[in-house]
Every structure is written in structure tokens, then in C-alpha cells.
Design a protein around this motif. Sequence first.
Motif, PDB file in Angstrom:
ATOM      1  N   SER A 132       0.846  -1.196   0.000  1.00  0.00           N
ATOM      2  CA  SER A 132       0.000   0.000   0.000  1.00  0.00           C
ATOM      3  C   SER A 132       0.880   1.244   0.000  1.00  0.00           C
ATOM      4  O   SER A 132       2.069   1.186   0.343  1.00  0.00           O
ATOM      5  CB  SER A 132      -0.900   0.010   1.237  1.00  0.00           C
ATOM      6  OG  SER A 132      -0.105   0.220   2.413  1.00  0.00           O
ATOM      7  N   ASP A 134       0.883   3.821   1.994  1.00  0.00           N
ATOM      8  CA  ASP A 134       1.382   4.140   3.333  1.00  0.00           C
ATOM      9  C   ASP A 134       2.521   3.213   3.736  1.00  0.00           C
ATOM     10  O   ASP A 134       3.502   3.640   4.352  1.00  0.00           O
ATOM     11  CB  ASP A 134       0.249   4.040   4.357  1.00  0.00           C
ATOM     12  CG  ASP A 134      -0.736   5.196   4.255  1.00  0.00           C
ATOM     13  OD1 ASP A 134      -0.391   6.201   3.593  1.00  0.00           O
ATOM     14  OD2 ASP A 134      -1.834   5.087   4.819  1.00  0.00           O
ATOM     15  N   ALA A 135       2.387   1.930   3.394  1.00  0.00           N
ATOM     16  CA  ALA A 135       3.434   0.964   3.748  1.00  0.00           C
ATOM     17  C   ALA A 135       4.720   1.255   2.992  1.00  0.00           C
ATOM     18  O   ALA A 135       5.818   1.132   3.541  1.00  0.00           O
ATOM     19  CB  ALA A 135       2.963  -0.450   3.453  1.00  0.00           C
ATOM     20  N   THR A 162       0.819   1.505  14.983  1.00  0.00           N
ATOM     21  CA  THR A 162       0.338   1.379  13.603  1.00  0.00           C
ATOM     22  C   THR A 162       1.509   1.324  12.638  1.00  0.00           C
ATOM     23  O   THR A 162       1.538   0.504  11.704  1.00  0.00           O
ATOM     24  CB  THR A 162      -0.579   2.562  13.257  1.00  0.00           C
ATOM     25  OG1 THR A 162      -1.700   2.569  14.135  1.00  0.00           O
ATOM     26  CG2 THR A 162      -1.062   2.473  11.817  1.00  0.00           C
ATOM     27  N   GLN A 165       3.540  -2.046  12.940  1.00  0.00           N
ATOM     28  CA  GLN A 165       2.855  -3.135  12.243  1.00  0.00           C
ATOM     29  C   GLN A 165       2.960  -2.966  10.731  1.00  0.00           C
ATOM     30  O   GLN A 165       3.143  -3.936   9.988  1.00  0.00           O
ATOM     31  CB  GLN A 165       1.386  -3.181  12.657  1.00  0.00           C
ATOM     32  CG  GLN A 165       1.173  -3.592  14.105  1.00  0.00           C
ATOM     33  CD  GLN A 165      -0.279  -3.478  14.520  1.00  0.00           C
ATOM     34  OE1 GLN A 165      -1.128  -3.046  13.743  1.00  0.00           O
ATOM     35  NE2 GLN A 165      -0.571  -3.851  15.759  1.00  0.00           N
ATOM     36  N   ARG A 166       2.863  -1.728  10.275  1.00  0.00           N
ATOM     37  CA  ARG A 166       2.921  -1.450   8.839  1.00  0.00           C
ATOM     38  C   ARG A 166       4.275  -1.864   8.264  1.00  0.00           C
ATOM     39  O   ARG A 166       4.353  -2.442   7.176  1.00  0.00           O
ATOM     40  CB  ARG A 166       2.676   0.052   8.629  1.00  0.00           C
ATOM     41  CG  ARG A 166       2.344   0.469   7.215  1.00  0.00           C
ATOM     42  CD  ARG A 166       1.983   1.944   7.182  1.00  0.00           C
ATOM     43  NE  ARG A 166       0.719   2.219   7.852  1.00  0.00           N
ATOM     44  CZ  ARG A 166       0.247   3.438   8.083  1.00  0.00           C
ATOM     45  NH1 ARG A 166       0.959   4.503   7.737  1.00  0.00           N
ATOM     46  NH2 ARG A 166      -0.908   3.612   8.683  1.00  0.00           N
ATOM     47  N   ARG A 169       4.700  -5.797   8.302  1.00  0.00           N
ATOM     48  CA  ARG A 169       3.888  -6.403   7.246  1.00  0.00           C
ATOM     49  C   ARG A 169       4.461  -6.102   5.862  1.00  0.00           C
ATOM     50  O   ARG A 169       4.382  -6.941   4.955  1.00  0.00           O
ATOM     51  CB  ARG A 169       2.450  -5.900   7.346  1.00  0.00           C
ATOM     52  CG  ARG A 169       1.713  -6.454   8.565  1.00  0.00           C
ATOM     53  CD  ARG A 169       0.383  -5.762   8.769  1.00  0.00           C
ATOM     54  NE  ARG A 169      -0.309  -6.264   9.954  1.00  0.00           N
ATOM     55  CZ  ARG A 169      -1.350  -5.666  10.527  1.00  0.00           C
ATOM     56  NH1 ARG A 169      -1.820  -4.541   9.994  1.00  0.00           N
ATOM     57  NH2 ARG A 169      -1.920  -6.177  11.598  1.00  0.00           N
ATOM     58  N   ALA A 170       5.016  -4.903   5.687  1.00  0.00           N
ATOM     59  CA  ALA A 170       5.593  -4.548   4.389  1.00  0.00           C
ATOM     60  C   ALA A 170       6.775  -5.449   4.054  1.00  0.00           C
ATOM     61  O   ALA A 170       6.901  -5.939   2.917  1.00  0.00           O
ATOM     62  CB  ALA A 170       6.024  -3.080   4.401  1.00  0.00           C
TER      63      ALA A 170
END
Length: 429
Positions: A132, A134-135, A162, A165-166, A169-170
Motif C-alpha cells: 500500500s 502508506d506501507a 500502527t 505493524q505497517r 507487514r511490508a
Amino acid sequence: MDAAATHRAIEAVWRIESAKVIAHAARIVRDVGVAEELAQDALVSALEHWPRDGVPDNPGAWLMAAVRNRALDRFRQDALHARKREALGLDMDALEAHLVPDFVDALDAARTDDIGDDLLRLMFTACHPVLSADARVALTLRLLGGLTTVEIARAFLVPEATIAQRIVRAKRALTAAKVPFDVPRAEERAPRLASVLEAIYLIFNEGYTATAGDDWMRPALCDEALRLGRVLAGLMADESEVLGLVALMEIQASRTHARTDAQGRPVLLPDQDRSRWDPLLIRRGLVALERAQSLRDGAGASGPYALQAALAACHARARTAEQTDWAQIVALYDVLAHVSPSPVVELNRAVAVGMAFGPAAGLDIVDALADDPSLAAYHWLPCVRADLLARLDRIDEARAELERAAQMTRNAREQALLLERARALSNGH
């Protein structure tokens, strides 16, 4: 050098070299998550060896060598695991014979693309469309900007958890998708460009005004963002937003020496000695802005970075603060608010409106932003409100806003400045 001084030296070196070390590791292992782990291992090694052996003459090269050694160890470990699974059907000697050439090839890989820069290669990889928007930006800030999760969270105006985690996950998403550590072909770069530009922009902003710590600025981050922007502009010279961002950073960086006094205390824009602004950087910025404005079929640049560069140019062209064309700045902010609406843009527009049309007009805009949740922890909101209230002679309210802003910022220099301004209001200055 005692242990404390050595650790401070290591911290300074890491702040400067970490992005290059991670990028170098990523070129070898082709996995940004693993690359960051290897870079952290190299840092741990420095913390173990340098206090005993002394800081090396070329600490960056030392870290690069440590990363290469750890990458080779990782290659060997992977080969051992493969052997145990009998996946290759080779003994270790034979496997090593295949491994070492592969490792050497990895060190020499990706030298022929048209960027030829590990940092930008890493940036385009981190901004892959599988993530995404943002990521992409958060991961780039972490890997290339050396920013902590706290600093990135402040830049995004979102909770630290947040961002953490981002980023995790990225990294997992890039690994799962087997994204290659390569520069995309020209036709594939455009979808990633917006995230690349935003990452450079936020890295520069963190350097220009540090989120936390004892320093008002982190010039090494500004320098790195400028370098990345210039390289990107050389690659994509027909992109007005690339040129706009470079123009913005050049002009903003021109003020660096005037932004602190002899004691390192912040000096705000209206109080700066403009003779200390760097004329070469201003000229470079204005040239880049002119090139940006000449694109888009002659219609001029209308993207957010080119518009912000035009705003910076208004200040750069004014010989004194009093000569600033605030009406033109308001007009530019009106366009920017339409092109890239955000509470922060609106807050900056309030400052310009307050200067052009009076503090009451500016205060109306600021008060309308008071309940915006994204600005709840943004200390510039009470800062701006304090300035407007002081100009309306509402001194007690202004002082309270400055004290509130001081409690919100994590930057020690900025906090001291805000408290000093609050005391000055109390003393009638």
C-alpha cells in the motif's frame, strides 16, 4: 576515547551510514528484511569491537565489510540447511564451490542499470506496488531515512504501533511476493514515483526539523534527501514533480546556517539573518523550479511539490521578512489546498492569511481546525494559534498555547524556544 564517547561515535556513524549499509546488504541478499537484519548484526559487531579496538579510520567501510561477512555466513547457513534437506544432493565442499561464485556474483550484481545507486534501488524496491502507499513510505523511511518508528509515526500523525505493524507487514509482503531487488524499467517506475517522492520529502522534513532529541536539525538527513532527489532528477528530468521536490529542498536547505544561533538555538524564519542564506542553493532551487514550471505542455507545474517550491521561492526572493509577498503566498496555498488538501496545508494557509489579511482572519481558520483528530498531537497547531493570539493582544491565551505546544514537542531545542517565548510574553516583550 572512553566507552561513552565511543558509543556516541557509533551512534553518529550509524545515523549517517545505516541506509547505505542496508542497501549494500540488500543488493547481496535480495531481501530487504534480511538486509536490515544483517545491517543490525553489523551494528552489534561494531558495539562489541569498537570500544575495545577503537573507531576505525573508515567506519562506513568497516560496516560494509561486516555486512558482507554476515551475508556470506548466511549463504553458508542456507546451503547447510539445503544439504540437510538433501535438496541439492551435494556435499558441503561441492556446495561451497557453487556458493562462493554465486556470492561474488551477488556482490557485483545490478551495476549496469541506469541509476547505478544502491540507495535508490532500495527505495524503488521498498515502493513496489505490492505494498500500500502508506506501507511503501513507512518502509522507505525506516530503511533509507534511518528514522525510528516514533519519528515515522509523528510524520504520519498516527500511533506508533500502527507504523510498527505497517513496517513488519511490508517486509513480509515483499518477501512473500519475491520482489526482486532491481531498478524497474522506465515504464514501470511511474506507479512507484509518488511514494518515492513522498519518502524523500519526509526524510528531508525530519532532517530540517527533528521530531525528537537534542538537535533542532539533522543535516545529514537533509543532505541525503537532497542527494537522492538530485539523482532522481537526473534520471527523470521530464517529471515536474521530481524537479519541484528538488527545487523545494534546495531552497529550504539554503536557510540551514541561519536557522540556529551560535549556541545552536532555533531561529525562526521572520528572525533569520537572510545574508546567511546560501545563494548557490537558492539559485539551484529557482532553476529547478523554472524547469518544473516549463513542463506540462507549457501550463506550468501544478503538483504539490512544485507548488510548495513556489511558496519557498516567494520567501527566497524577499530580501527582508517585511518584503514577503504574503498575498501571493495565500494564492499559492489556495491552489495547494485544492490540489493536495490536508489539515497541515490548511494550518500553513492560516499563517499566510494571518500575515496578508490580519491575525483575526488567520485565527478563524486555525480555530476551525481545533477538533481535527489528526492534529490532536501536532504541536504546530498551538504554536500558530499562539502567534495569532499574541498579535491580537490576547497575551494570556497566547502564553498558554505556547506552554501547551512545549509539552507536546519531543525536540529539546524546540521546547526550550517555546518556553522562552512564553516567558517573554509574561514579561511584556
